[in-house]
Scaffold this active site. Structure first.
Site, PDB file in Angstrom:
ATOM      1  N   MET A 137       5.322   5.334   9.067  1.00  0.00           N
ATOM      2  CA  MET A 137       6.259   4.828  10.079  1.00  0.00           C
ATOM      3  C   MET A 137       6.915   6.008  10.796  1.00  0.00           C
ATOM      4  SD  MET A 137       7.789   1.297   8.589  1.00  0.00           S
ATOM      5  CE  MET A 137       9.058   1.995   7.569  1.00  0.00           C
ATOM      6  N   GLY A 138       6.300   7.178  10.716  1.00  0.00           N
ATOM      7  CA  GLY A 138       6.865   8.353  11.376  1.00  0.00           C
ATOM      8  C   GLY A 138       8.032   8.921  10.592  1.00  0.00           C
ATOM      9  N   HIS A 148       4.865  13.022   3.410  1.00  0.00           N
ATOM     10  CA  HIS A 148       3.758  12.551   4.268  1.00  0.00           C
ATOM     11  C   HIS A 148       2.721  13.655   4.448  1.00  0.00           C
ATOM     12  CE1 HIS A 148       7.164  10.000   5.927  1.00  0.00           C
ATOM     13  NE2 HIS A 148       6.267   9.083   5.662  1.00  0.00           N
ATOM     14  N   GLN A 198       8.255  -5.826   8.486  1.00  0.00           N
ATOM     15  CA  GLN A 198       8.608  -5.531   7.091  1.00  0.00           C
ATOM     16  C   GLN A 198      10.094  -5.227   6.901  1.00  0.00           C
ATOM     17  OE1 GLN A 198       5.776  -2.082   7.099  1.00  0.00           O
ATOM     18  NE2 GLN A 198       7.296  -1.145   5.758  1.00  0.00           N
ATOM     19  N   GLY A 248       1.770   6.875  -0.542  1.00  0.00           N
ATOM     20  CA  GLY A 248       2.606   7.619  -1.470  1.00  0.00           C
ATOM     21  C   GLY A 248       2.944   6.816  -2.721  1.00  0.00           C
ATOM     22  N   LYS A 272       5.615   7.172  -4.355  1.00  0.00           N
ATOM     23  CA  LYS A 272       7.051   6.851  -4.402  1.00  0.00           C
ATOM     24  C   LYS A 272       7.264   5.353  -4.184  1.00  0.00           C
ATOM     25  CE  LYS A 272      10.136   7.748  -1.146  1.00  0.00           C
ATOM     26  NZ  LYS A 272      10.785   6.422  -0.920  1.00  0.00           N
ATOM     27  N   GLN A 317       4.581  -0.961  -3.439  1.00  0.00           N
ATOM     28  CA  GLN A 317       3.781  -1.068  -2.216  1.00  0.00           C
ATOM     29  C   GLN A 317       2.331  -0.698  -2.514  1.00  0.00           C
ATOM     30  OE1 GLN A 317       4.916   0.220   1.894  1.00  0.00           O
ATOM     31  NE2 GLN A 317       3.784   2.067   1.405  1.00  0.00           N
ATOM     32  N   ARG A 348      14.495   8.049   4.853  1.00  0.00           N
ATOM     33  CA  ARG A 348      15.879   7.533   4.884  1.00  0.00           C
ATOM     34  C   ARG A 348      16.891   8.541   4.355  1.00  0.00           C
ATOM     35  NH1 ARG A 348      13.093   2.309   3.772  1.00  0.00           N
ATOM     36  NH2 ARG A 348      13.541   1.026   5.605  1.00  0.00           N
TER      37      ARG A 348
HETATM   38  O1  PAF Z   1       5.169   3.244   3.608  1.00  0.00           O
HETATM   39  C1  PAF Z   1       5.283   3.059   4.836  1.00  0.00           C
HETATM   40  O2  PAF Z   1       5.638   3.956   5.591  1.00  0.00           O
HETATM   41  C2  PAF Z   1       5.008   1.688   5.418  1.00  0.00           C
HETATM   42  O3  PAF Z   1       5.387   0.688   4.538  1.00  0.00           O
HETATM   43  C3  PAF Z   1       3.538   1.500   5.857  1.00  0.00           C
HETATM   44  C4  PAF Z   1       2.582   1.561   4.683  1.00  0.00           C
HETATM   45  C5  PAF Z   1       3.165   2.559   6.878  1.00  0.00           C
HETATM   46  C6  PAF Z   1       3.364   0.123   6.515  1.00  0.00           C
HETATM   47  O4  PAF Z   1       4.200  -0.031   7.627  1.00  0.00           O
END
Ligand code: PAF
Length: 284
Positions: free
Chosen positions: A29-30, A36, A60, A146, A148, A152, A186
């Site tokens: 998500m940048g 990352h 989300q 990731g 972390k 997910q 964050r």
């Molecule tokens: O982990 C994230 O940054 C987001 O949940 C993802 C996997 C890019 C989906 O929007």
């Protein structure tokens, strides 16, 4: 070489058609940080070409969450991707990803309703929906996420298995500051004092891991002692959960064997998560 930046589905399809050999994909998500970048370097080692997506997925985020203020730092992100050897950046707008209000979305099921899913209702439905859309558009051989975001990662593995998605899912290790704080986009919301409070998350995990030999109750007690102090700090940590779960199903674990100790809490309005893998009970 600078990455090719594509913004529409047609541009992506044309760039994808030019990829020769295998493709590794890192969805993001940048607001990219070293965590990352380590996934991107892992991607570089895993395939001939690397694609990254940058898209803050509205689906989300729940009502009252930080969708509007989520950091958007595209120029710095593109620069960081170039440094990490990324070949292709897919940076769609909301209209490109969701040209119409979606009617058909994914349901993450019971596993998406526990732990982080209980703290953020609907989060995993929206996350899985966008990840499946991105996988369908990018068509990578391997996708890297990731560790972390342990739940997910588990949910994506489960989606890929349940829906026969033709991709290999790989986890990448959590990257930490020297004092243990897990890197997160964050973290930039935190004041200096808030960052001090947030450190309790990784310290609690460390205390829990050190008690692992003595079993589940000892782990929870050791971690809770650290979190209890942070609850009285200024600003306080408001605990969302501290759980010992199975890494694949996120069902509670209490008996000897492997487990994930996962924690989440809020410092002000900033929701932070972290986890550690441990072995409960004495080694035989
Ligand atoms: O982990 C994230 O940054 C987001 O949940 C993802 C996997 C890019 C989906 O929007």
């Amino acid at each position: 070489m600078k990455p090719v930046i594509v913004r529409t589905r047609n541009e992506l399809a044309a760039a994808r058609a030019r990829v020769e050999g295998t493709l590794a994909f890192v969805p993001t998500m940048g607001a990219l940080h070293e965590g990352h970048l380590s996934l991107m370097r892992q991607a570089r080692r895993s395939a001939d070409s690397v694609a990254v997506s940058i898209f803050v997925n509205p689906l989300q985020f729940g009502p009252g969450e930080d969708f509007d203020r989520y950091p958007r730092t595209f120029d710095a992100d593109a620069e960081a991707c170039a440094g990490a050897g990324v070949d292709l950046i897919f940076a769609p707008t909301r209209d490109v990803m969701y040209p119409e209000e979606p009617q058909v979305t994914l349901k993450s099921g019971p596993m998406g309703e526990v732990v982080e899913g209980a703290a953020r209702p609907g989060h995993f439905d929206g996350m899985l929906t966008v990840v499946l859309k991105l996988l369908n558009l990018v068509r990578p051989d391997v996708a890297i996420f990731g560790e972390k975001d342990a739940q997910q990662l588990a949910m994506i593995r489960r989606m890929v298995a349940d829906l026969n998605v033709p991709v290999r899912v790989v986890g990448g290790p959590t990257v930490r500051e020297p004092d243990g704080l897990a890197l997160s986009s964050r973290n930039r919301y935190l004041s200096q004092a808030g960052r001090g409070t947030a450190l309790a998350l990784s310290r609690a995990l460390q205390a829990g891991a050190e008690a692992a030999e003595d079993g589940a109750d000892a782990v929870i007690a050791a971690a809770s002692a650290v979190l209890g102090k942070a609850a009285a700090a200024d600003p306080p940590l408001v605990l969302d959960y501290l759980v010992l779960v199975d890494q694949a199903t996120f069902a509670p674990v209490a008996s000897a064997g492997p487990a994930v100790l996962a924690v989440a809490g809020r410092v002000g309005s900033t929701h932070l998560i972290d986890n550690v893998h441990l072995q409960l009970g004495k080694e035989h």
